[in-house]
Scaffold this motif. Sequence first.
Motif, PDB file in Angstrom:
ATOM      1  N   GLY A  60      23.635 -20.193  -7.157  1.00 32.36           N
ATOM      2  CA  GLY A  60      23.052 -18.856  -7.072  1.00 32.36           C
ATOM      3  C   GLY A  60      23.562 -17.905  -8.149  1.00 32.36           C
ATOM      4  N   LEU A  61      22.886 -16.766  -8.225  1.00 34.35           N
ATOM      5  CA  LEU A  61      23.213 -15.746  -9.222  1.00 34.35           C
ATOM      6  C   LEU A  61      23.279 -14.400  -8.511  1.00 34.35           C
ATOM      7  N   GLY A  62      24.255 -13.574  -8.890  1.00 36.39           N
ATOM      8  CA  GLY A  62      24.392 -12.262  -8.255  1.00 36.39           C
ATOM      9  C   GLY A  62      24.207 -11.142  -9.258  1.00 36.39           C
ATOM     10  N   VAL A  95      21.329 -32.294   7.488  1.00 32.23           N
ATOM     11  CA  VAL A  95      21.035 -31.117   6.664  1.00 32.23           C
ATOM     12  C   VAL A  95      22.219 -30.164   6.767  1.00 32.23           C
ATOM     13  N   ALA A  96      22.911 -29.934   5.631  1.00 30.07           N
ATOM     14  CA  ALA A  96      24.008 -28.956   5.635  1.00 30.07           C
ATOM     15  C   ALA A  96      23.414 -27.562   5.766  1.00 30.07           C
ATOM     16  N   TYR A  97      24.081 -26.706   6.545  1.00 28.24           N
ATOM     17  CA  TYR A  97      23.534 -25.384   6.857  1.00 28.24           C
ATOM     18  C   TYR A  97      24.639 -24.346   6.751  1.00 28.24           C
ATOM     19  N   GLY A  98      24.445 -23.356   5.853  1.00 24.78           N
ATOM     20  CA  GLY A  98      25.423 -22.271   5.725  1.00 24.78           C
ATOM     21  C   GLY A  98      25.012 -21.113   6.615  1.00 24.78           C
ATOM     22  N   ALA A  99      24.421 -20.071   6.001  1.00 29.02           N
ATOM     23  CA  ALA A  99      23.949 -18.933   6.799  1.00 29.02           C
ATOM     24  C   ALA A  99      22.436 -18.956   6.963  1.00 29.02           C
ATOM     25  N   GLY A 100      21.775 -19.934   6.348  1.00 29.11           N
ATOM     26  CA  GLY A 100      20.317 -20.045   6.501  1.00 29.11           C
ATOM     27  C   GLY A 100      19.548 -18.940   5.795  1.00 29.11           C
ATOM     28  N   THR A 101      20.137 -18.336   4.743  1.00 19.97           N
ATOM     29  CA  THR A 101      19.420 -17.277   4.011  1.00 19.97           C
ATOM     30  C   THR A 101      18.682 -17.822   2.790  1.00 19.97           C
ATOM     31  N   GLY A 102      18.756 -19.127   2.571  1.00 22.14           N
ATOM     32  CA  GLY A 102      18.073 -19.726   1.425  1.00 22.14           C
ATOM     33  C   GLY A 102      16.565 -19.511   1.535  1.00 22.14           C
ATOM     34  N   LEU A 103      15.924 -19.222   0.391  1.00 19.61           N
ATOM     35  CA  LEU A 103      14.508 -18.848   0.400  1.00 19.61           C
ATOM     36  C   LEU A 103      13.586 -20.001   0.037  1.00 19.61           C
ATOM     37  N   TRP A 123      22.435 -10.308  -3.403  1.00 19.06           N
ATOM     38  CA  TRP A 123      21.927  -9.391  -2.368  1.00 19.06           C
ATOM     39  C   TRP A 123      22.536  -9.778  -1.024  1.00 19.06           C
ATOM     40  N   THR A 124      22.696 -11.093  -0.795  1.00 16.75           N
ATOM     41  CA  THR A 124      23.137 -11.605   0.507  1.00 16.75           C
ATOM     42  C   THR A 124      24.659 -11.690   0.629  1.00 16.75           C
ATOM     43  N   PHE A 125      25.384 -10.972  -0.203  1.00 12.62           N
ATOM     44  CA  PHE A 125      26.850 -10.989  -0.194  1.00 12.62           C
ATOM     45  C   PHE A 125      27.449 -10.821   1.220  1.00 12.62           C
ATOM     46  N   VAL A 130      28.264 -33.259   1.032  1.00 14.34           N
ATOM     47  CA  VAL A 130      28.422 -31.970   1.724  1.00 14.34           C
ATOM     48  C   VAL A 130      29.716 -31.330   1.230  1.00 14.34           C
ATOM     49  N   ILE A 131      29.592 -30.149   0.649  1.00 17.20           N
ATOM     50  CA  ILE A 131      30.765 -29.421   0.156  1.00 17.20           C
ATOM     51  C   ILE A 131      31.534 -28.894   1.366  1.00 17.20           C
ATOM     52  N   THR A 132      32.841 -29.172   1.391  1.00 18.20           N
ATOM     53  CA  THR A 132      33.638 -28.686   2.527  1.00 18.20           C
ATOM     54  C   THR A 132      34.501 -27.489   2.128  1.00 18.20           C
ATOM     55  N   ALA A 146      25.855 -14.444   3.329  1.00 16.05           N
ATOM     56  CA  ALA A 146      25.739 -15.839   2.857  1.00 16.05           C
ATOM     57  C   ALA A 146      27.101 -16.534   2.878  1.00 16.05           C
ATOM     58  N   SER A 147      27.066 -17.859   3.044  1.00 13.59           N
ATOM     59  CA  SER A 147      28.297 -18.658   3.042  1.00 13.59           C
ATOM     60  C   SER A 147      28.671 -19.021   1.603  1.00 13.59           C
ATOM     61  N   VAL A 148      29.850 -19.591   1.437  1.00  7.68           N
ATOM     62  CA  VAL A 148      30.280 -20.083   0.115  1.00  7.68           C
ATOM     63  C   VAL A 148      29.479 -21.336  -0.270  1.00  7.68           C
TER      64      VAL A 148
HETATM   65  C1  LIG Z   1      16.900 -10.942   1.237  1.00 10.75           C
HETATM   66  C2  LIG Z   1      17.473 -12.056   0.430  1.00 10.75           C
HETATM   67  C3  LIG Z   1      18.030 -11.789  -0.816  1.00 10.75           C
HETATM   68  C4  LIG Z   1      18.582 -12.835  -1.593  1.00 10.75           C
HETATM   69  N1  LIG Z   1      19.187 -12.543  -2.776  1.00 10.75           N
HETATM   70  C5  LIG Z   1      19.798 -13.519  -3.489  1.00 10.75           C
HETATM   71  C6  LIG Z   1      20.518 -13.223  -4.688  1.00 10.75           C
HETATM   72  O1  LIG Z   1      20.657 -12.073  -5.085  1.00 10.75           O
HETATM   73  N2  LIG Z   1      21.068 -14.255  -5.366  1.00 10.75           N
HETATM   74  C7  LIG Z   1      20.989 -15.541  -4.919  1.00 10.75           C
HETATM   75  O2  LIG Z   1      21.535 -16.431  -5.568  1.00 10.75           O
HETATM   76  N3  LIG Z   1      20.315 -15.849  -3.794  1.00 10.75           N
HETATM   77  C8  LIG Z   1      19.741 -14.875  -3.057  1.00 10.75           C
HETATM   78  N4  LIG Z   1      19.080 -15.176  -1.887  1.00 10.75           N
HETATM   79  C9  LIG Z   1      18.971 -16.562  -1.442  1.00 10.75           C
HETATM   80  C10 LIG Z   1      20.148 -17.001  -0.546  1.00 10.75           C
HETATM   81  O3  LIG Z   1      20.775 -15.934   0.083  1.00 10.75           O
HETATM   82  C11 LIG Z   1      21.165 -17.687  -1.375  1.00 10.75           C
HETATM   83  O4  LIG Z   1      20.616 -18.882  -1.868  1.00 10.75           O
HETATM   84  C12 LIG Z   1      22.437 -18.016  -0.608  1.00 10.75           C
HETATM   85  O5  LIG Z   1      23.373 -18.442  -1.519  1.00 10.75           O
HETATM   86  C13 LIG Z   1      22.261 -19.058   0.461  1.00 10.75           C
HETATM   87  O6  LIG Z   1      23.462 -19.129   1.209  1.00 10.75           O
HETATM   88  P1  LIG Z   1      23.441 -19.628   2.711  1.00 10.75           P
HETATM   89  O7  LIG Z   1      24.828 -19.682   3.188  1.00 10.75           O
HETATM   90  O8  LIG Z   1      22.503 -18.811   3.521  1.00 10.75           O
HETATM   91  O9  LIG Z   1      22.873 -21.102   2.500  1.00 10.75           O
HETATM   92  P2  LIG Z   1      21.757 -21.888   3.313  1.00 10.75           P
HETATM   93  O10 LIG Z   1      20.455 -21.174   3.256  1.00 10.75           O
HETATM   94  O11 LIG Z   1      22.277 -22.225   4.652  1.00 10.75           O
HETATM   95  O12 LIG Z   1      21.668 -23.210   2.432  1.00 10.75           O
HETATM   96  C14 LIG Z   1      21.141 -23.194   1.126  1.00 10.75           C
HETATM   97  C15 LIG Z   1      21.083 -24.631   0.605  1.00 10.75           C
HETATM   98  O13 LIG Z   1      22.402 -25.121   0.420  1.00 10.75           O
HETATM   99  C16 LIG Z   1      22.629 -26.272   1.226  1.00 10.75           C
HETATM  100  N5  LIG Z   1      23.998 -26.150   1.722  1.00 10.75           N
HETATM  101  C17 LIG Z   1      24.530 -25.143   2.452  1.00 10.75           C
HETATM  102  N6  LIG Z   1      25.835 -25.353   2.656  1.00 10.75           N
HETATM  103  C18 LIG Z   1      26.142 -26.521   2.046  1.00 10.75           C
HETATM  104  C19 LIG Z   1      27.336 -27.284   1.909  1.00 10.75           C
HETATM  105  N7  LIG Z   1      28.484 -26.879   2.443  1.00 10.75           N
HETATM  106  N8  LIG Z   1      27.290 -28.448   1.214  1.00 10.75           N
HETATM  107  C20 LIG Z   1      26.124 -28.882   0.659  1.00 10.75           C
HETATM  108  N9  LIG Z   1      24.969 -28.207   0.776  1.00 10.75           N
HETATM  109  C21 LIG Z   1      24.975 -27.036   1.452  1.00 10.75           C
HETATM  110  C22 LIG Z   1      21.570 -26.226   2.312  1.00 10.75           C
HETATM  111  O14 LIG Z   1      21.263 -27.527   2.804  1.00 10.75           O
HETATM  112  C23 LIG Z   1      20.416 -25.612   1.554  1.00 10.75           C
HETATM  113  O15 LIG Z   1      19.783 -26.605   0.786  1.00 10.75           O
HETATM  114  C24 LIG Z   1      18.530 -14.163  -1.098  1.00 10.75           C
HETATM  115  C25 LIG Z   1      17.971 -14.424   0.164  1.00 10.75           C
HETATM  116  C26 LIG Z   1      17.450 -13.381   0.930  1.00 10.75           C
HETATM  117  C27 LIG Z   1      16.894 -13.703   2.290  1.00 10.75           C
END
Ligand SMILES: Cc1cc2nc3c(=O)[nH]c(=O)nc-3n(C[C@H](O)[C@H](O)[C@H](O)COP(=O)(O)OP(=O)(O)OC[C@H]3O[C@@H](n4cnc5c(N)ncnc54)[C@H](O)[C@@H]3O)c2cc1C
Length: 469
Positions: free
Chosen positions: A155-157, A75-83, A140-142, A210-212, A145-147
Motif C-alpha cells: 500500500g501507499l499512504g 484466506v488471511a484477513y487483517g481489518a478487511g478494508t481492502g478494496l 486513509w485507513t491508518f 501468511v505474514i505473521t 488497517a492492520s500491518v
Molecule cells: C476508505 C478507504 C480508504 C483507503 N485508503 C487507502 C490508502 O490511502 N492507501 C492504501 O494503500 N490503501 C487504502 N485503502 C485500502 C486498504 O485500506 C488497504 O489496502 C489496507 O492496507 C488493507 O489493510 P487490511 O488490514 O484491512 O487488510 P485486508 O483487507 O484484511 O487484506 C488485504 C489483503 O492482504 C491479505 N492479507 C492480510 N493480512 C495478511 C497477512 N498477514 N499475510 C498475508 N496476506 C495478508 C488479504 O488476504 C488481502 O488479500 C483504503 C480502503 C478504504 C476502505
Amino acid sequence: MPRTANALLDRLTNLLGPDAVGRRSAERRFFAQDALGSRAAASEAAVPLAVVRPATAEEVAGVLALASEAGVPVVAYGAGTGLMGGARSLRPGLVLDTVNLNQIDVHPADRLVWAGAGSILADVDSALRQHDLCLGHDPWTFPVASVGGPLSTNGLGYKGGRYGGMGDQTLALEVALADGTLLRTKALRRHSTGPDLARLFIGAEGTLGVITAAALRAYPIPERQELRAFRFRRFEDGFAAVDALTALGLRPSLLEYSEEHASPWPELSTREEEPPLLYLGFEGFAEEVEASLSRAERIAAGHGATPLPQQQVEDFWAERHIIAERFARNRGNRRRRNGWGDPGLVRDYIHVSLPPSKVLEFRDICHRQPSRQGAVLFECALWTGPDCFSAVLATPTADGGQERLQGVIDALLMSCQDLGGSMEYVHGAGLRLAHLMPREHAEGGFDLLQRLKRALDPEAILNPGKLGL
Ligand SMILES: Cc1cc2nc3c(=O)[nH]c(=O)nc-3n(C[C@H](O)[C@H](O)[C@H](O)COP(=O)(O)OP(=O)(O)OC[C@H]3O[C@@H](n4cnc5c(N)ncnc54)[C@H](O)[C@@H]3O)c2cc1C
C-alpha cells in the motif's frame, strides 16, 4: 458440513483451543467479505467453514500445515478494508484472522519496530511515539488497517512521497509457508547475499505465505511540518510544477493534486467544474523543511500557482482519516457502505502508475475513450508524485451502467499497460483486477509467478483466485 471438514475443525480446535475457532454463522458471513462491496459481484463470496485466530507464528504455521493436508483454502484477513476483494472467500475454507498476532516490540537504537501482522497501524505508531519515533505509512485507513494488509498489497499512504510505500519501509518479514514451515529474514537496511526473500511476500496478497510479523523502519518525529495549498489555471501547469519539484529531488510528505469536472447529466448530478488544486507538505528537520518549502513555492509560482488560505490545507490534513473511520463504523451495513452520492450514477476509480512522460497522454485518453462508451471522467489526480495518476469515472446507472463502467475501466487499464504503465499503484489486484494480471506481467512475468506459486503452495490453498493465481 462434510466429514473431512469436521475432522479439520476438530484438529484446529485441538491446536488453537475452542475460543480461537469461530463457527458462528453470522461471524463466518461477516468474514467472507472485505471492502470491495457489490463490485465484481460475478465472484460471489462463499461462506467460510470457520474463522481461526492463531496467536503465534507457530500456530499460524500449524494451521497452514493442517489446511494443506486437507486441501482446504486459507484466506488471511487483517481489518478487511481492502478494496479489491483480496480477502473475499471464494470457496468454503478457513479465514485466518490475524487479530491476535498483535505484539509490538520497539527497537529504538535500531530505529525499527517488530509488529505482529494483526497490529493496527495507529497502535504501532503510538508505541513508537513513546520513543520519539513514528511510522512512515499513513494511508486513509491508518486508524483501522492492520500491518499485514498494507504489506500484502504494498500500500501507499499520504506520506509516500517522502517515505515510499509500505514495502519500501519494510526491513524484514516473518512468514508462515503453506507446508507449515516458518521463514524469518534479517532486519537490516542492506544485504548483498542473494535475493531479498522478504520482497517475495510484499504485495503477494497472501497467495504465497501468511505474514505473521514485520520489522518496519521507524522515523524520528518530524521537528517541523509545513503545509500549503495552491490553485492552478490548467492541469498541465500544476503537473509541470509537480514534475519539476520531483525532478529536483524534493520529497514532499504530502502531494495531492486534483481537478474535478462538471456532470454532463444535470438531472443526475449537480457537480460543477473545480479548477486544479495542489496540497503540498514537507516534514523533517527544520532547515530541510524550510529549504524544501521555499524552493517548492518558487517552482509553483513559476507555473502560475495562486496560494490558497492556509486553513484549507490544515483542515484537509486534520480530516484525512475520517472517511476510513466512517467506513469502519458502517461495516456490516452494506447498503450504506456502497453509497457514493448521486444514486442515478455509478462511479468507479482507477489508480495507475505511468512513466511521468506519459501521464498527460493518458489523461487525454481518460477524457476521450470513456465518452465513446457513455461514461465521463469526473476527477483526476496525482498522488505522492507525478507518476501516480488516479481517475474517477461515472456513467448513468440505467441500462447496465455497472457493466458499462467495468468495460470502460478495463479499456483504460489496458491503454495504461500499453503505454508502459502499471494498472494499479496502491490497492493491489486482488479479485477485481485478477483477469488483467497475465497482461500486466507479460513477457515471462506471469508464468514465473505461477511457477513460484506452484513451488510454494502445491496444494493451492493460499488465497486461491487472487492475483489471478
Ligand atoms: C476508505 C478507504 C480508504 C483507503 N485508503 C487507502 C490508502 O490511502 N492507501 C492504501 O494503500 N490503501 C487504502 N485503502 C485500502 C486498504 O485500506 C488497504 O489496502 C489496507 O492496507 C488493507 O489493510 P487490511 O488490514 O484491512 O487488510 P485486508 O483487507 O484484511 O487484506 C488485504 C489483503 O492482504 C491479505 N492479507 C492480510 N493480512 C495478511 C497477512 N498477514 N499475510 C498475508 N496476506 C495478508 C488479504 O488476504 C488481502 O488479500 C483504503 C480502503 C478504504 C476502505
